[in-house]
Motif scaffolding. Structure first.
Motif, PDB file in Angstrom:
ATOM      1  N   ILE A   1       0.842  -1.201   0.000  1.00  0.00           N
ATOM      2  CA  ILE A   1       0.000   0.000   0.000  1.00  0.00           C
ATOM      3  C   ILE A   1       0.875   1.248   0.000  1.00  0.00           C
ATOM      4  O   ILE A   1       0.618   2.200  -0.740  1.00  0.00           O
ATOM      5  N   ARG A   2       1.915   1.262   0.832  1.00  0.00           N
ATOM      6  CA  ARG A   2       2.823   2.414   0.862  1.00  0.00           C
ATOM      7  C   ARG A   2       3.470   2.641  -0.497  1.00  0.00           C
ATOM      8  O   ARG A   2       3.576   3.773  -0.960  1.00  0.00           O
ATOM      9  N   ARG A   3       3.900   1.566  -1.138  1.00  0.00           N
ATOM     10  CA  ARG A   3       4.522   1.693  -2.463  1.00  0.00           C
ATOM     11  C   ARG A   3       3.526   2.237  -3.481  1.00  0.00           C
ATOM     12  O   ARG A   3       3.864   3.098  -4.301  1.00  0.00           O
ATOM     13  N   ALA A   4       2.304   1.729  -3.458  1.00  0.00           N
ATOM     14  CA  ALA A   4       1.272   2.191  -4.398  1.00  0.00           C
ATOM     15  C   ALA A   4       0.950   3.660  -4.154  1.00  0.00           C
ATOM     16  O   ALA A   4       0.781   4.432  -5.104  1.00  0.00           O
ATOM     17  N   ALA A   5       0.877   4.052  -2.905  1.00  0.00           N
ATOM     18  CA  ALA A   5       0.592   5.452  -2.574  1.00  0.00           C
ATOM     19  C   ALA A   5       1.728   6.350  -3.056  1.00  0.00           C
ATOM     20  O   ALA A   5       1.484   7.423  -3.620  1.00  0.00           O
ATOM     21  N   HIS A   6       2.944   5.924  -2.829  1.00  0.00           N
ATOM     22  CA  HIS A   6       4.099   6.701  -3.285  1.00  0.00           C
ATOM     23  C   HIS A   6       4.074   6.858  -4.811  1.00  0.00           C
ATOM     24  O   HIS A   6       4.290   7.959  -5.333  1.00  0.00           O
ATOM     25  N   ALA A   7       3.787   5.765  -5.517  1.00  0.00           N
ATOM     26  CA  ALA A   7       3.730   5.807  -6.980  1.00  0.00           C
ATOM     27  C   ALA A   7       2.624   6.742  -7.468  1.00  0.00           C
ATOM     28  O   ALA A   7       2.760   7.366  -8.522  1.00  0.00           O
ATOM     29  N   ALA A   8       1.548   6.853  -6.684  1.00  0.00           N
ATOM     30  CA  ALA A   8       0.429   7.725  -7.054  1.00  0.00           C
ATOM     31  C   ALA A   8       0.596   9.144  -6.526  1.00  0.00           C
ATOM     32  O   ALA A   8      -0.274   9.995  -6.740  1.00  0.00           O
ATOM     33  N   GLY A   9       1.687   9.399  -5.822  1.00  0.00           N
ATOM     34  CA  GLY A   9       1.931  10.729  -5.279  1.00  0.00           C
ATOM     35  C   GLY A   9       1.055  11.076  -4.090  1.00  0.00           C
ATOM     36  O   GLY A   9       0.823  12.258  -3.816  1.00  0.00           O
ATOM     37  N   LEU A  10       0.593  10.064  -3.385  1.00  0.00           N
ATOM     38  CA  LEU A  10      -0.276  10.277  -2.223  1.00  0.00           C
ATOM     39  C   LEU A  10       0.535  10.279  -0.940  1.00  0.00           C
ATOM     40  O   LEU A  10       1.455   9.480  -0.773  1.00  0.00           O
ATOM     41  N   ASP A  11       0.166  11.163  -0.046  1.00  0.00           N
ATOM     42  CA  ASP A  11       0.829  11.252   1.248  1.00  0.00           C
ATOM     43  C   ASP A  11      -0.011  10.489   2.264  1.00  0.00           C
ATOM     44  O   ASP A  11      -1.029  11.006   2.744  1.00  0.00           O
ATOM     45  N   LEU A  12       0.386   9.269   2.548  1.00  0.00           N
ATOM     46  CA  LEU A  12      -0.314   8.481   3.555  1.00  0.00           C
ATOM     47  C   LEU A  12       0.643   7.511   4.210  1.00  0.00           C
ATOM     48  O   LEU A  12       1.743   7.276   3.714  1.00  0.00           O
ATOM     49  N   ALA A  13       0.210   6.955   5.310  1.00  0.00           N
ATOM     50  CA  ALA A  13       0.998   5.957   6.034  1.00  0.00           C
ATOM     51  C   ALA A  13       0.187   4.681   6.097  1.00  0.00           C
ATOM     52  O   ALA A  13      -1.031   4.719   6.292  1.00  0.00           O
ATOM     53  N   ALA A  14       0.848   3.565   5.926  1.00  0.00           N
ATOM     54  CA  ALA A  14       0.208   2.261   6.072  1.00  0.00           C
ATOM     55  C   ALA A  14       1.110   1.430   6.967  1.00  0.00           C
ATOM     56  O   ALA A  14       2.329   1.397   6.771  1.00  0.00           O
ATOM     57  N   PHE A  15       0.516   0.806   7.946  1.00  0.00           N
ATOM     58  CA  PHE A  15       1.302   0.007   8.871  1.00  0.00           C
ATOM     59  C   PHE A  15       0.532  -1.233   9.265  1.00  0.00           C
ATOM     60  O   PHE A  15      -0.674  -1.325   9.073  1.00  0.00           O
ATOM     61  N   ALA A  16       1.260  -2.210   9.790  1.00  0.00           N
ATOM     62  CA  ALA A  16       0.681  -3.500  10.142  1.00  0.00           C
ATOM     63  C   ALA A  16       0.365  -3.562  11.623  1.00  0.00           C
ATOM     64  O   ALA A  16       1.032  -2.928  12.442  1.00  0.00           O
ATOM     65  N   GLY A  17      -0.645  -4.339  11.930  1.00  0.00           N
ATOM     66  CA  GLY A  17      -1.016  -4.570  13.315  1.00  0.00           C
ATOM     67  C   GLY A  17      -1.610  -5.956  13.480  1.00  0.00           C
ATOM     68  O   GLY A  17      -1.759  -6.698  12.508  1.00  0.00           O
ATOM     69  N   THR A  18      -1.923  -6.275  14.695  1.00  0.00           N
ATOM     70  CA  THR A  18      -2.510  -7.573  15.018  1.00  0.00           C
ATOM     71  C   THR A  18      -3.833  -7.365  15.743  1.00  0.00           C
ATOM     72  O   THR A  18      -4.150  -6.250  16.163  1.00  0.00           O
ATOM     73  N   GLU A  19      -4.580  -8.432  15.904  1.00  0.00           N
ATOM     74  CA  GLU A  19      -5.825  -8.335  16.663  1.00  0.00           C
ATOM     75  C   GLU A  19      -5.555  -7.849  18.085  1.00  0.00           C
ATOM     76  O   GLU A  19      -6.318  -7.065  18.623  1.00  0.00           O
ATOM     77  N   ARG A  20      -4.465  -8.292  18.664  1.00  0.00           N
ATOM     78  CA  ARG A  20      -4.138  -7.892  20.044  1.00  0.00           C
ATOM     79  C   ARG A  20      -3.779  -6.419  20.155  1.00  0.00           C
ATOM     80  O   ARG A  20      -4.092  -5.772  21.146  1.00  0.00           O
ATOM     81  N   SER A  21      -3.101  -5.875  19.142  1.00  0.00           N
ATOM     82  CA  SER A  21      -2.671  -4.477  19.209  1.00  0.00           C
ATOM     83  C   SER A  21      -3.753  -3.512  18.742  1.00  0.00           C
ATOM     84  O   SER A  21      -3.611  -2.299  18.910  1.00  0.00           O
ATOM     85  N   LEU A  22      -4.818  -4.027  18.181  1.00  0.00           N
ATOM     86  CA  LEU A  22      -5.852  -3.190  17.585  1.00  0.00           C
ATOM     87  C   LEU A  22      -6.399  -2.108  18.516  1.00  0.00           C
ATOM     88  O   LEU A  22      -6.466  -0.941  18.117  1.00  0.00           O
ATOM     89  N   PRO A  23      -6.787  -2.410  19.753  1.00  0.00           N
ATOM     90  CA  PRO A  23      -7.344  -1.348  20.606  1.00  0.00           C
ATOM     91  C   PRO A  23      -6.405  -0.149  20.791  1.00  0.00           C
ATOM     92  O   PRO A  23      -6.853   0.989  20.848  1.00  0.00           O
ATOM     93  N   ILE A  24      -5.123  -0.401  20.827  1.00  0.00           N
ATOM     94  CA  ILE A  24      -4.146   0.681  20.984  1.00  0.00           C
ATOM     95  C   ILE A  24      -3.900   1.364  19.643  1.00  0.00           C
ATOM     96  O   ILE A  24      -3.860   2.592  19.552  1.00  0.00           O
ATOM     97  N   ASP A  25      -3.773   0.571  18.578  1.00  0.00           N
ATOM     98  CA  ASP A  25      -3.481   1.115  17.246  1.00  0.00           C
ATOM     99  C   ASP A  25      -4.599   1.997  16.721  1.00  0.00           C
ATOM    100  O   ASP A  25      -4.348   2.893  15.915  1.00  0.00           O
ATOM    101  N   LEU A  26      -5.822   1.777  17.155  1.00  0.00           N
ATOM    102  CA  LEU A  26      -6.958   2.572  16.660  1.00  0.00           C
ATOM    103  C   LEU A  26      -6.811   4.056  16.977  1.00  0.00           C
ATOM    104  O   LEU A  26      -7.345   4.892  16.254  1.00  0.00           O
TER     105      LEU A  26
END
Length: 108
Positions: free
Chosen positions: A20-45
């Motif tokens: 996703i980060r690579r596709a966004a960069h290729a499209a000139g979009l400024d965004l962040a994409a990162f990975a998480g787990t079910e356990r980390s979800l409440p904090i990552d939200l």
């Protein structure tokens, strides 16, 4: 936009987030994409705009939406064939559609 890709252990989601980060960069979009787990979800939200659940987590969609809604976070489910999206363009398009609709387009 900050996109959180969630899978069970975080390995598969890492690959999808990178694409996703690579596709966004290729499209000139400024965004962040990162990975998480079910356990980390409440904090990552707290630092996320869009959650993309791995296809195997579809059963958790209602639960994740309940956690995400009070924070204004949109939630969608990645398609079963997400790993064939080698350039990340389809996953990026899904994330943008989920953000625009504020919900999983498949269930709208």
């Amino acid at each position: 936009m900050r996109i959180l890709v969630v899978c069970g252990a975080g390995a598969s989601s890492t690959f999808v987030a990178l694409r996703i980060r690579r596709a966004a960069h290729a499209a000139g979009l400024d965004l962040a994409a990162f990975a998480g787990t079910e356990r980390s979800l409440p904090i990552d939200l707290d630092s996320t705009d869009v959650v993309l659940l791995g296809p195997h987590l579809h059963r958790s969609l209602d639960e994740v939406r309940a956690l995400a809604a009070p924070r204004g976070v949109a939630v969608g489910v990645l398609p079963d064939d997400v790993f064939t999206d080698l350039d990340g363009s389809r996953a990026l398009a899904l994330a943008r559609a989920v953000a625009d609709q504020g919900a999983d387009p498949a269930s709208a």
